[in-house]
Scaffold this motif. Structure first.
Motif, PDB file in Angstrom:
ATOM      1  N   ASN A 184      -2.136  15.207   5.052  1.00 34.50           N
ATOM      2  CA  ASN A 184      -3.178  14.416   4.380  1.00 34.50           C
ATOM      3  C   ASN A 184      -4.234  15.319   3.764  1.00 34.50           C
ATOM      4  N   ASN A 197       7.419   9.120   2.501  1.00 30.81           N
ATOM      5  CA  ASN A 197       6.386   8.206   1.990  1.00 30.81           C
ATOM      6  C   ASN A 197       6.882   6.761   1.942  1.00 30.81           C
ATOM      7  N   ASN A 238      -0.325  14.995   0.454  1.00 31.96           N
ATOM      8  CA  ASN A 238      -0.363  13.606   0.927  1.00 31.96           C
ATOM      9  C   ASN A 238       1.004  13.033   1.282  1.00 31.96           C
TER      10      ASN A 238
END
Length: 529
Positions: free
Chosen positions: A439, A460, A480
């Motif tokens: 993150n 994801n 991310n």
């Protein structure tokens, strides 16, 4: 990487962190102080980090060699020192040497047997390798066979340090299917500098199943070790940080090396080649593609052959990852002109000098009896000691590993490396889901747990990329990213009397400066219940 000056000379730059810890009036804390005082995460200890500060160096090499001036060296297997009915024995010395990389400028290196890149070992499934390694260097070292199925005493545990003048014998059972591995230094907090100086080599495992496939073989099966470096003006490697500088986000060089040569060329025939590609760089991620737009046919990753080939136009590869691809030059005109040249490009290049990796010159005709089967290695033939069938419903628990910058260090779940702390205790035979979380925005983290192979469940929330369908042991986390993987923990293959590290294995970021400072944890595998 580099930027172009008006005169056309490239000035190298390295990604670095603004060294706020070293500013006047502020003291940089050591790892021992952070661990002892519990400073990680404290607001008073939080330090700003510049994502892409660029640093130029006064004695840096400015006149870089022209691309495609050097021929690609092809590694040859190192002969064993001796052999028995069951085992090949190797004696390897880590020592200083000199490499010819920049024309006219010798480059001092640290290498296995004084070579850069290091030697290539060719092993066979089911046949043991015993490697006695002597440290003739002035620093501690530890050899890690990246991807090996071994006990922790032969894994290159970061604290299992081989002092100057010391020696250690590592035993590799080689009970895995055919695959491309590599070995490199893995000593705690000095892996980045030691690998940068040259401590890395290739290790190929072959087996009968793969032998019987009609893939390109012999001279048409070519390993490619892709690295990048900065250089001093006198030809020495330029490593711009102190070994204990945890402020750095890593080094990306302005010279791309393949098998130890800058932007080399390879003369090929108009037929298919198997390319075993290792990203051996400290920090750089490459986006591989061919200049003529033809596809790369992905046939394997770290765990060996995929079940089915995958055709892609581009292929990202992060530090520590390996991909095997087949490239067919049959459609390229044979000759010496531009139309006969195909460049392996880097679509993730940040500067002009890093946009090209190497060139293939299609200069001769040759027959080609190789093909890429529609099914490479079916599921039933994938099974080995680290590839045990399981499904997500078999998982007994899920563990989450968060990789982020915390308190001036690179951390796992907010903690830095501490050999006294065990972060997970799975059992042999357990199935677990491990979730890797990045993150950190623009940071990248290639994640590598030792001992195990895994299958990617989701990336994801979606299926993994097609080229990630096989067994992996390093997975790329871009900014991310959240990746879930399925692991069945194998029986630890303990050789002889267990030592202090026999069941302990690291999990870490393979962006090596992140690993050193200190994005590494460990798990300990106990016997089956």
């Amino acid at each position: 990487m580099g930027t172009s000056t008006p005169s056309g000379v490239f000035v190298a730059v390295a990604w670095a962190k603004g060294r706020t810890e070293m500013q006047a009036g502020r003291r940089r804390f050591t790892r021992r102080e952070v661990l002892g005082l519990g400073l990680l995460g404290a607001a008073a200890f939080a330090l700003p980090l510049e994502r892409s500060a660029r640093t130029k160096f006064g004695d840096q090499l400015e006149k870089l060699p022209p691309p495609f001036g050097a021929e690609l060296p092809i590694p040859k297997p190192l002969p064993p020192t001796r052999a028995s009915a069951t085992t090949d024995f190797y004696n390897i010395t880590m020592k200083k040497g000199t490499a010819s990389i920049i024309p006219g400028l010798p480059t001092p290196i640290w290498g296995y047997n004084g070579q850069f890149p290091g030697p290539m070992i060719s092993a066979r499934k089911g046949r043991r390798v015993s490697m006695t390694v002597t440290n003739d260097l002035p620093e501690n070292t530890a050899l890690h066979m990246h991807g090996a199925y071994v006990d922790g005493d032969s894994d290159g545990y970061p604290e299992d340090k081989m002092p100057p003048g010391g020696a250690k014998t590592y035993v590799f059972p080689n009970r895995q299917n055919a695959r491309t591995q590599w070995f490199h230094d893995h000593v705690a907090h000095h892996t980045a500098t030691n690998v940068y100086k040259g401590l890395a080599g290739l290790y190929l495992i072959g087996d009968e199943f793969e032998d019987n496939l009609p893939l390109p073989k012999g001279q048409f099966d070519v390993p490619l070790v892709v690295q990048d470096r900065l250089f001093h003006a006198d030809g020495r490697f330029l490593y711009p940080f102190e070994a204990d500088d945890h402020s750095t986000n890593g080094v990306e060089g302005d010279v791309i090396l393949v098998n130890g040569k800058p932007w080399p060329k390879m003369t090929v025939a108009n037929r298919s080649y198997r390319l075993r590609i290792l990203n051996g760089s400290n920090a750089r991620v490459y986006g591989l593609a061919l200049s003529n737009g033809q596809p790369l046919t992905v046939i394997g990753s770290e765990g060996g052959l995929l079940e089915r080939p995958v055709r892609v136009r581009s292929l990202p590869i992060s530090p520590g990852e390996r991909y095997e691809v087949v490239v067919n030059f049959a459609g390229v005109p044979v000759g010496t002109g531009p139309e006969s040249r195909v460049t392996l490009e880097n679509l993730r290049a940040d500067e002009e000098t890093t946009r090209e990796i190497m060139r293939f010159d299609v200069a001769r005709r040759a027959s080609d009896d190789s093909t890429v089967p529609a099914v490479l290695r079916p599921a039933k033939d994938q099974i080995d000691d680290t590839h045990q069938p399981c499904v997500e419903a078999d998982a007994v628990r899920t563990r989450t590993w968060v990789f982020k910058r915390t308190g001036g260090f690179w951390t796992v779940n907010g903690k830095i490396w501490d050999a006294r702390r065990v972060d997970a205790r799975p059992r042999e035979g357990d199935v677990e889901v491990w979730e890797f979380v990045n993150n950190g925005g623009g940071w990248i983290h290639p994640i590598h747990p030792h001992l195990v192979n895994f299958k990617i469940l989701t990336r994801n929330g979606r299926p993994p990329h097609p080229w990630e369908s096989g067994y992996k042991e390093t997975v790329f986390l871009d900014g991310n990213d959240r990746v879930r993987v399925l692991i069945k923990f194998p029986k630890v293959p303990i050789e002889g009397t267990p030592g202090p590290y026999a069941r302990k294995f690291p999990i870490h970021c393979h962006h090596i400066e992140h690993e050193d400072h200190d994005m590494m944890a460990q798990f300990e595998v106990s016997g089956a219940a």
